[in-house]
Design an enzyme around this catalytic site. Structure first.
Site, PDB file in Angstrom:
ATOM      1  N   ASP A  70       0.902  -1.170   0.253  1.00 22.72           N
ATOM      2  CA  ASP A  70      -0.233  -0.137   0.148  1.00 22.72           C
ATOM      3  C   ASP A  70       1.305   1.269  -0.116  1.00 22.72           C
ATOM      4  OD1 ASP A  70      -1.789  -1.674  -0.488  1.00 22.72           O
ATOM      5  OD2 ASP A  70      -3.406  -0.899   1.770  1.00 22.72           O
TER       6      ASP A  70
ATOM      7  N   ARG B 156       1.134   6.558  16.852  1.00 23.98           N
ATOM      8  CA  ARG B 156       0.769   7.739  15.855  1.00 23.98           C
ATOM      9  C   ARG B 156       1.626   8.656  16.038  1.00 23.98           C
ATOM     10  NH1 ARG B 156       0.573   2.875  13.639  1.00 23.98           N
ATOM     11  NH2 ARG B 156      -0.750   1.957  12.841  1.00 23.98           N
TER      12      ARG B 156
ATOM     13  N   ASP C  19      -6.544   5.818  12.766  1.00 22.98           N
ATOM     14  CA  ASP C  19      -5.481   6.029  12.683  1.00 22.98           C
ATOM     15  C   ASP C  19      -5.660   7.165  11.960  1.00 22.98           C
ATOM     16  OD1 ASP C  19      -3.913   3.574  13.828  1.00 22.98           O
ATOM     17  OD2 ASP C  19      -4.325   2.293  12.544  1.00 22.98           O
TER      18      ASP C  19
ATOM     19  N   SER D   8      -4.718  -7.717   8.802  1.00 23.20           N
ATOM     20  CA  SER D   8      -4.095  -6.687   8.701  1.00 23.20           C
ATOM     21  C   SER D   8      -3.489  -6.623  10.396  1.00 23.20           C
ATOM     22  CB  SER D   8      -5.667  -5.468   8.539  1.00 23.20           C
ATOM     23  OG  SER D   8      -4.755  -4.164   9.012  1.00 23.20           O
TER      24      SER D   8
HETATM   25  N1  ARG Z   1      -8.485  -0.980  17.256  1.00 19.55           N
HETATM   26  C1  ARG Z   1      -6.899  -0.898  17.287  1.00 19.55           C
HETATM   27  C2  ARG Z   1      -6.638   0.985  17.311  1.00 19.55           C
HETATM   28  O1  ARG Z   1      -7.419   2.016  16.419  1.00 19.55           O
HETATM   29  C3  ARG Z   1      -5.940  -1.477  15.808  1.00 19.55           C
HETATM   30  C4  ARG Z   1      -5.553  -0.678  14.593  1.00 19.55           C
HETATM   31  C5  ARG Z   1      -5.106  -1.235  13.686  1.00 19.55           C
HETATM   32  N2  ARG Z   1      -4.228  -0.567  12.922  1.00 19.55           N
HETATM   33  C6  ARG Z   1      -3.925  -1.646  12.017  1.00 19.55           C
HETATM   34  N3  ARG Z   1      -3.539  -1.002  10.525  1.00 19.55           N
HETATM   35  N4  ARG Z   1      -4.658  -2.635  11.857  1.00 19.55           N
HETATM   36  O2  ARG Z   1      -5.658   1.605  18.193  1.00 19.55           O
END
Ligand code: ARG
Length: 409
Positions: free
Chosen positions: A14, A94, A123, A174
Site C-alpha cells: 500500500d 501514531r 489511524d 491486517s
Molecule cells: N483498533 C486499533 C486502534 O485503533 C488497532 C488499529 C490497528 N491498525 C491496523 N492498521 N491494523 O488503535
C-alpha cells in the site's frame, strides 16, 4: 523544482503504491520515512523498496527509546486502557511517528505529509489531528482513502508503472505492531462470533512448559528491573513480553468503538503492556492514598480516551500527564508475577496459562499490618468505630425515618 512530500512508509504494498501515486498524480518528490517503533520486520530492505518505488529519499528512524520513554511510560503511569481493556498499542505509536514525519518535513523543506491509512479507521484521525497540532501549515494527503483500489488493482497499477514487487503470500489479517503489542484485524475475525484461530497469534504463541515467577521493580511508576536486574525500558519490555507471552498471556478479543462510529472486532496480543499495567496498578493499590487513588482512576479513563481519539498533542493530555507524574512519586517497589502453565481448550488447542500478581512490596507501602490484622498485634482502637459509623450513617437514618411519612409508601 517539484514540491516535496514526506510519506509515512511501512515498506508494504500500500505505502509503496502511495509513493508512485503521489508522484504520478501530483508530481510530488516523495521522501519516504519509516519509523522503527519495535515492530517485527526487515528494515534493511525498506530503503531499497522505497527507492525502487520512486522515492527521492528514504529514511529509517529508530524511535524505540523515545517511544518507550516519552509515550509508553506516561501511558503506563496512567494505566491507559481504552474501554477498560486495550492498552492503545497503535494509538500510542501514531504521535511519535507523526513527530518524526514533521521533523523530516522541516529538514527537507516539504510542503506536505502523507499516510497510508484507510478512511474507516482511527489511524487516519491520529495522523491528521497530530499533524495539525504540530504543523498546522503542512498539507496532508491520504492516497489510500481516495484512490479506491483493491489490493489486486493496486498490484496492477504498480505493474502498469513498471514496478513489480515480489508479493509475498499476504497474511489474511491486517497487522499493526510495536513494543507495546500487536493488533490483528480483518479476515475471519470480522465475524465476532468466531473464535480467533491460532494462526493470528505471534507474540503469545504458547511454548512455556513450566511454571515460573518474575519480579518487576518500579521507581516512581517506571519499570526499572526484572528479577533484580536493572535494564533499559526497551530491553525490559521485550524480555518481559517474551516471558509472559510464552504462557499465552496478553491476548484480548474485543469489539471496540472506533472514533469514526464503527464497531469493530479486534484481537490484540499485549503481553508486556498488560503485565506491566496490571503490576503497576497493584503497586499503586499499596502506595497511593485513597482519595488520590480514586481520583486518578477517574482521570485514567479520560486519558485513555484522549489517546485513542488522536488527541495526544493536546493541552489536556499534557496537564493530565503532570497529574500522573506527581501521583507517581511514591509508586516505587516490587511486584511478583506468578506464571502458571497453559492448559487445554475444547478444540484440543492449548489454552493460555495464567499470569497474575502474587505479591507486592514497597518502601512507601501504606499497608499497616498492625492496623489490618485480626491477630495479636492489633493496635486499631475498635471502640473508635462506634461513633464513626453512627455519624456516617446519620443522614440516611434521618431520611429513612422521614420517608415513613411519604403518602405513597
Ligand atoms: N483498533 C486499533 C486502534 O485503533 C488497532 C488499529 C490497528 N491498525 C491496523 N492498521 N491494523 O488503535
Amino acid at each position: 523544482m517539484a514540491d516535496k512530500i514526506v510519506l509515512a512508509y511501512s515498506g508494504g504494498l500500500d505505502t509503496s503504491a502511495c509513493v508512485v501515486w503521489l508522484k504520478d498524480k501530483f508530481g510530488y518528490d516523495v521522501v519516504a520515512m519509516a519509523a522503527d517503533v519495535g515492530q517485527a520486520g526487515e528494515f534493511g530492505s525498506i530503503q531499497d523498496r522505497a527507492s525502487y518505488a520512486g522515492a527521492i529519499e528514504a529514511q529509517v528512524v529508530d524511535c524505540k527509546e523515545e517511544f518507550a520513554r516519552d509515550y509508553l511510560v506516561p501511558a503506563l503511569r496512567a494505566n491507559a486502557l481504552y474501554e477498560g481493556k486495550y492498552p492503545l498499542v497503535s494509538a500510542l505509536s501514531r504521535p511519535v511517528i507523526v513527530k518524526h514525519m514533521v521533523d523530516t518535513a522541516r529538514k527537507v523543506g516539504a510542503v506536505a505529509v502523507a499516510h497510508g491509512c484507510t478512511g474507516k479507521g482511527n489511524d487516519q484521525v491520529r495522523f491528521e489531528v497530530s499533524t495539525g497540532a504540530l504543523a498546522p501549515d503542512l498539507d496532508i494527503v491520504a492516497p489510500v482513502r481516495s484512490w479506491n483500489m483493491t489490493r489486486e488493482q493496486c498490484i496492477e497499477y504498480l505493474s502498469d508503472k513498471g514496478i513489480t514487487f515480489e508479493v509475498t503470500k499476504k497474511s489474511p489479517y491486517s497487522i499493526d505492531d510495536n513494543l507495546w503489542g500487536r493488533a490483528i484485524e480483518c479476515g475471519i475475525l470480522e465475524d465476532p462470533w468466531l473464535t480467533p484461530p491460532d494462526d493470528v497469534y505471534e507474540l503469545t504463541k504458547i511454548t512455556a512448559t513450566n511454571p515460573s515467577e518474575i519480579t518487576i521493580s518500579f521507581e516512581e511508576g517506571i519499570p526499572v528491573a526484572l528479577d533484580g536486574q536493572a535494564m533499559g525500558l526497551v530491553e525490559l519490555i521485550e524480555k518481559l513480553g517474551a516471558h509472559v507471552g510464552s504462557y499465552g498471556f496478553g491476548r484480548l478479543d474485543m469489539v471496540e468503538n472506533r472514533r469514526v462510529g464503527i464497531k469493530s472486532r479486534e484481537v490484540y496480543e499485549c503481553p508486556a503492556s498488560l503485565a506491566l499495567i496490571y503490576a503497576h496498578q497493584d503497586l499503586e493499590a499499596i502506595t497511593l492514598e485513597r482519595d488520590l487513588h480514586h481520583e486518578k482512576m477517574n482521570l485514567e479513563h479520560r486519558y485513555s480516551e484522549l489517546i485513542y481519539d488522536g488527541l495526544w498533542f493536546s493541552p489536556l493530555r499534557e496537564s493530565l500527564d503532570s497529574f500522573m507524574e506527581s501521583a507517581s512519586k511514591r509508586v516505587t517497589g516490587d511486584v511478583r508475577l506468578r506464571c502458571d502453565t497453559p492448559g487445554k481448550s475444547i478444540d484440543g488447542s492449548r489454552s493460555p496459562g495464567k499470569v497474575y500478581v502474587a505479591g507486592r512490596r514497597s518502601p512507601y507501602s501504606l499497608y499497616s499490618h498492625e492496623l489490618a490484622t485480626y491477630g495479636d498485634a492489633d493496635t486499631f482502637r475498635h471502640q473508635d468505630s462506634e461513633g464513626f459509623v453512627k455519624i456516617w450513617g446519620l443522614g440516611l437514618k434521618t431520611w429513612a425515618q422521614q420517608a415513613g411519612e411519604e403518602p405513597n409508601r
